[in-house]
Design an enzyme around this catalytic site. Structure first.
Site, mmCIF file in Angstrom:
data_model
loop_
_atom_site.group_PDB
_atom_site.id
_atom_site.type_symbol
_atom_site.label_atom_id
_atom_site.label_comp_id
_atom_site.label_asym_id
_atom_site.label_seq_id
_atom_site.Cartn_x
_atom_site.Cartn_y
_atom_site.Cartn_z
ATOM 1 N N ASP A 100 0.844 -1.193 0.000
ATOM 2 C CA ASP A 100 0.000 0.000 0.000
ATOM 3 C C ASP A 100 0.880 1.244 0.000
ATOM 4 O OD1 ASP A 100 -2.110 -1.748 0.303
ATOM 5 O OD2 ASP A 100 -2.707 -1.040 2.283
ATOM 6 N N HIS A 131 4.827 -7.527 -0.099
ATOM 7 C CA HIS A 131 4.508 -8.805 -0.718
ATOM 8 C C HIS A 131 5.167 -8.920 -2.093
ATOM 9 C CE1 HIS A 131 0.895 -9.971 1.958
ATOM 10 N NE2 HIS A 131 1.449 -8.886 2.502
ATOM 11 N N SER A 134 8.430 3.438 5.179
ATOM 12 C CA SER A 134 9.479 3.835 4.258
ATOM 13 C C SER A 134 9.061 3.613 2.826
ATOM 14 C CB SER A 134 10.788 3.125 4.562
ATOM 15 O OG SER A 134 11.842 3.778 3.887
#
Length: 286
Positions: A88, A148, A251
């Site tokens: 995200d 992921h 980050s």
């Protein structure tokens, strides 16, 4: 230069990160709850997406920050040709490595770029990606902080690159030269059925570390030298859309793909919000 960005040039990055780590892992009930409630309120964290929606149930701020999502909260693009967004966040930049006439360079912001060799730590590591594509994704404090896999890959090597811990917010990206090649980072090299794929997890101010699913904490505290770990022959295969790592604070993730493999999704643009599992690129080879 933005005042906060200027200040980060003189701040004691490692000392601040050490203090942030102590706070993040503290189990003091009032302290950890104050930290959690402050971030939820200030950044608008949507805990309805979390596997544990009760903010009081987390043992520490770090446990909250690295929280899992509830099943079904993110869905992988069903097209089998789609390489997936790894996290995200917001797209900082994306495009061609070396485009339009700067061989091997990755665009950071207007007037700013860095080489793939600087990011990855070696010219030999960067050479397969020249002319390929990249996407830089910034994770804000409200975002899900697990990373992921864009595509199924076999882990070949990791490279820990010590460095600074500048902020990676939009102002710093515009103003700090070679920001992502200067900050501490963990580069993960994978072999896939189309060739090499690199996923770089870049640290930032107050970041406490990076953990991977294959080795736990991968960024040592106060590391001062490049550390390469060879995983060839270990058979560590991580499937498309599976979790590979997590930030212990927010980050940036940078994905690099070799030329002729995939075309970036036309929906991607600087500052566009993205979600884990949406289409990053479309594979163009059989």
């Amino acid at each position: 230069m933005h005042a906060v960005t200027s200040l980060t040039y003189v701040l004691p990055h490692r000392l601040l990160s050490s203090l942030a780590r102590r706070l993040a892992y503290s189990r003091h009930p009032r302290l950890k709850q104050w930290l959690i409630d402050t971030v939820v309120r200030r950044f608008g964290v949507d805990l309805d997406e979390a596997a544990e929606p009760d903010p009081r149930a987390y043992a520490s701020f770090n446990a909250f920050f690295t929280r899992a999502l509830r099943p079904g909260a993110r869905i992988a693009d069903p097209d089998p040709r789609a390489l997936l967004m790894p996290a995200d966040g917001r797209v900082s930049q994306c495009g061609t490595i070396g485009h339009p006439d700067e061989r091997g360079r990755i665009f950071q912001a207007k007037g700013r770029s860095f080489t793939a060799a600087e990011l990855l730590g070696a010219a030999d590591d960067a050479e397969p990606f020249d002319g390929g594509v990249f996407a830089t994704v910034y994770l804000s404090p409200k975002d899900y902080h697990r990373v992921h896999m864009p595509w199924t890959g076999t882990l070949r090597e990791t490279v820990h690159m010590p460095g600074r811990l500048f902020s990676v917010g939009p102002a710093a990206v515009r103003e700090v030269p070679r920001l992502f090649a200067r900050n501490e980072r963990l580069v993960c090299h994978f072999d896939t059925d189309f060739g090499p794929m690199a996923v770089a997890m870049v640290g930032a101010l107050l970041v406490s570390g990076v953990e991977t699913v294959w080795s736990g904490e991968e960024i040592p505290r106060y590391g001062d030298r490049v550390t390469r770990k060879d995983y060839r022959g270990r058979g560590i295969v991580i499937e498309r859309f599976a979790e590979m790592a997590r930030f212990n604070y927010g980050s940036t993730v940078i994905v690099l793909l070799p030329p002729g493999v995939a075309e970036l999704s036309p929906d991607l643009a600087p500052e566009s919000p993205v979600l884990l599992g949406q289409r990053l690129a479309t594979r163009t080879i059989p």
